[in-house]
Design a protein around this motif. Structure first.
Motif, mmCIF file in Angstrom:
data_model
loop_
_atom_site.group_PDB
_atom_site.id
_atom_site.type_symbol
_atom_site.label_atom_id
_atom_site.label_comp_id
_atom_site.label_asym_id
_atom_site.label_seq_id
_atom_site.Cartn_x
_atom_site.Cartn_y
_atom_site.Cartn_z
ATOM 1 N N LEU A 124 0.835 -1.189 0.000
ATOM 2 C CA LEU A 124 0.000 0.000 0.000
ATOM 3 C C LEU A 124 0.878 1.251 0.000
ATOM 4 N N SER A 125 0.398 2.297 -0.640
ATOM 5 C CA SER A 125 1.174 3.532 -0.757
ATOM 6 C C SER A 125 0.271 4.730 -0.492
ATOM 7 N N GLY A 126 0.826 5.925 -0.726
ATOM 8 C CA GLY A 126 0.056 7.139 -0.510
ATOM 9 C C GLY A 126 0.050 7.548 0.950
ATOM 10 N N PRO A 127 -0.625 8.627 1.276
ATOM 11 C CA PRO A 127 -0.683 9.102 2.664
ATOM 12 C C PRO A 127 -1.727 8.359 3.483
ATOM 13 N N ILE A 128 -1.652 8.536 4.796
ATOM 14 C CA ILE A 128 -2.702 8.025 5.678
ATOM 15 C C ILE A 128 -3.922 8.928 5.515
ATOM 16 N N PRO A 129 -5.085 8.367 5.177
ATOM 17 C CA PRO A 129 -6.253 9.224 4.929
ATOM 18 C C PRO A 129 -6.647 10.044 6.154
ATOM 19 N N GLU A 130 -6.929 11.306 5.945
ATOM 20 C CA GLU A 130 -7.366 12.178 7.036
ATOM 21 C C GLU A 130 -8.696 11.708 7.633
ATOM 22 N N THR A 131 -9.463 10.945 6.852
ATOM 23 C CA THR A 131 -10.763 10.468 7.348
ATOM 24 C C THR A 131 -10.620 9.512 8.520
ATOM 25 N N ALA A 134 -11.806 10.233 12.101
ATOM 26 C CA ALA A 134 -13.191 10.044 12.539
ATOM 27 C C ALA A 134 -13.415 8.681 13.176
ATOM 28 N N MET A 135 -12.326 7.980 13.503
ATOM 29 C CA MET A 135 -12.431 6.644 14.121
ATOM 30 C C MET A 135 -12.081 6.791 15.601
ATOM 31 N N PRO A 136 -13.046 7.115 16.437
ATOM 32 C CA PRO A 136 -12.756 7.561 17.805
ATOM 33 C C PRO A 136 -12.286 6.482 18.768
ATOM 34 N N ILE A 137 -12.584 5.212 18.489
ATOM 35 C CA ILE A 137 -12.235 4.173 19.462
ATOM 36 C C ILE A 137 -11.133 3.246 18.954
ATOM 37 N N LEU A 138 -10.439 3.646 17.910
ATOM 38 C CA LEU A 138 -9.359 2.819 17.383
ATOM 39 C C LEU A 138 -8.254 2.694 18.430
ATOM 40 N N SER A 139 -7.875 1.461 18.740
ATOM 41 C CA SER A 139 -6.833 1.237 19.746
ATOM 42 C C SER A 139 -5.608 0.527 19.175
ATOM 43 N N VAL A 154 -1.020 14.635 12.223
ATOM 44 C CA VAL A 154 -1.123 15.068 13.620
ATOM 45 C C VAL A 154 -2.294 14.394 14.325
ATOM 46 N N PHE A 155 -3.368 14.100 13.593
ATOM 47 C CA PHE A 155 -4.576 13.590 14.259
ATOM 48 C C PHE A 155 -4.341 12.271 14.989
ATOM 49 N N ILE A 156 -3.285 11.536 14.616
ATOM 50 C CA ILE A 156 -3.009 10.268 15.302
ATOM 51 C C ILE A 156 -2.750 10.513 16.785
ATOM 52 N N SER A 157 -2.069 11.608 17.104
ATOM 53 C CA SER A 157 -1.775 11.911 18.514
ATOM 54 C C SER A 157 -3.024 12.311 19.284
ATOM 55 N N GLN A 173 7.953 10.774 5.673
ATOM 56 C CA GLN A 173 9.003 11.791 5.677
ATOM 57 C C GLN A 173 8.593 12.980 6.544
ATOM 58 N N GLY A 174 9.579 13.811 6.868
ATOM 59 C CA GLY A 174 9.314 14.992 7.682
ATOM 60 C C GLY A 174 9.521 14.727 9.160
ATOM 61 N N VAL A 175 8.915 15.548 9.981
ATOM 62 C CA VAL A 175 9.059 15.483 11.433
ATOM 63 C C VAL A 175 7.849 14.769 12.038
ATOM 64 N N ILE A 176 8.085 13.787 12.898
ATOM 65 C CA ILE A 176 6.949 13.128 13.531
ATOM 66 C C ILE A 176 6.283 14.116 14.503
ATOM 67 N N PRO A 177 4.961 14.182 14.503
ATOM 68 C CA PRO A 177 4.257 15.208 15.274
ATOM 69 C C PRO A 177 3.884 14.765 16.682
ATOM 70 N N PHE A 178 4.669 13.876 17.269
ATOM 71 C CA PHE A 178 4.321 13.322 18.577
ATOM 72 C C PHE A 178 5.236 13.877 19.662
ATOM 73 N N ASN A 179 4.676 14.072 20.839
ATOM 74 C CA ASN A 179 5.493 14.460 21.983
ATOM 75 C C ASN A 179 5.712 13.250 22.885
ATOM 76 N N ALA A 180 6.504 13.433 23.915
ATOM 77 C CA ALA A 180 6.884 12.319 24.781
ATOM 78 C C ALA A 180 5.690 11.737 25.529
ATOM 79 N N SER A 181 4.756 12.565 25.966
ATOM 80 C CA SER A 181 3.619 12.067 26.732
ATOM 81 C C SER A 181 2.749 11.142 25.885
ATOM 82 N N PHE A 182 2.586 11.455 24.598
ATOM 83 C CA PHE A 182 1.808 10.583 23.716
ATOM 84 C C PHE A 182 2.501 9.243 23.539
ATOM 85 N N ILE A 183 3.808 9.269 23.262
ATOM 86 C CA ILE A 183 4.531 8.026 23.023
ATOM 87 C C ILE A 183 4.557 7.146 24.269
#
Length: 289
Positions: A124-131, A134-139, A154-157, A173-183
């Motif tokens: 699979l390729s391409g970006p992670i869909p922004e949609t 809208a999956m509020p209980i994904l664990s 960013v929405f993953i965090s 690519q780029g900078v991961i948008p996560f801080n230490a508390s999320f990880i």
């Protein structure tokens, strides 16, 4: 005779699922497995796993619509087309190792009851869909060993229930948008194997051992510095002082061995040469009288 809903029994048959045995019976076949509820007069499928499917597997909207009671759906080594939105009630979806290509469909976000999603080891390729925001209980989200690219959204965090996140071995690519508390609140976090991805040293410590490089001041990965024989074991390969690191740009700002000042060394060498010249001239004057 099976007491499975006849529409669902026909749907299984259209998929090439052998119904020689009762799909709601026990034990289930080795490669393909099912689980049913206890409804009456007809039971309904709540879990379906298909393995090593034939190339003529039929996943038509009509067949999937008949299986709308599914809560868990898993395919292994099956040449399947994209799953459409007729299975919005799914709680678990495993499409790992199915040689899938293309991008994740934007209507993946319609699966608002999804808790576990794995698309690992495909193409699979391409970006992670922004949609997916809208999956509020994904664990549990596993996108590892694919060719996903673009930035990590960013929405993953902001997914409050997420506990397992595996993004390793892709082309992010780029900078991961996560801080230490999320990880730190994640039980599993893997992001290595993305050579164009880096972390912000003002937000994350190198001691987290993320498997990716730190970012320079332009948001690009930096290469690890060369190994030193007297290197402090507590310092990461990616943790060094630079003009963007907030620790000063001097070579010895972080401590360690301090060599002689270059200016003092130069003056000392110059004076030594001058003294030698004076001595040499004096010696010549004595020699030739």
């Amino acid at each position: 005779m099976s007491n499975l809903d006849p529409k669902q029994l026909n749907a299984l048959q259209s998929m090439g699922f052998s119904v020689a045995l009762d799909p709601c019976g026990s034990p289930s076949p080795h490669d393909n497995a099912t689980a049913c509820d206890s409804a009456s007069p007809f039971r309904h499928l709540i879990s379906l796993r298909l393995s090593n499917c034939s190339s003529d597997l039929d996943l038509s909207p009509a067949a999937l619509r008949a299986l709308s009671t599914l809560r868990s759906l898993s395919f292994l080594r099956c040449p399947i087309p994209p799953i459409n939105r007729v299975l919005e009630s799914l709680e678990s979806l495993n499409l790992s190792s199915n040689s899938l290509t293309g991008t994740l469909p934007v209507d993946i976000g319609d699966l608002i009851f999804l808790r576990n999603a794995s698309f690992a080891r495909n193409s699979l390729s391409g970006p992670i869909p922004e949609t997916m925001s809208a999956m509020p209980i994904l664990s549990h989200l596993d996108l590892s060993f694919n060719q996903f690219n673009g930035s990590v959204p960013v929405f993953i965090s902001e997914m409050k229930l997420l506990k397992h996140l595996n993004l390793e071995s892709n082309n992010f690519q780029g900078v991961i948008p996560f801080n230490a508390s999320f990880i730190k609140r994640l039980e599993v976090f893997k992001i290595g194997g993305n050579s164009n991805l880096c972390y912000n040293r003002s937000l994350l410590s190198s001691k987290l051992n993320l498997g990716i490089a730190a970012c320079d001041k332009y948001g690009l990965p930096v290469s690890p510095p060369p190994a030193k024989s007297d290197k402090d074991d507590s310092v990461s390969d990616y943790d060094y002082d630079g003009e963007d690191g907030g620790g000063g740009g001097e070579e010895n700002a972080g401590g360690g061995h301090h060599g002689p000042n270059k200016l003092v060394l130069g003056v000392a060498i110059g004076l030594s040469c001058l003294a030698f010249l004076v001595f040499f001239l004096f010696f010549l004057s004595k020699l030739f009288g």
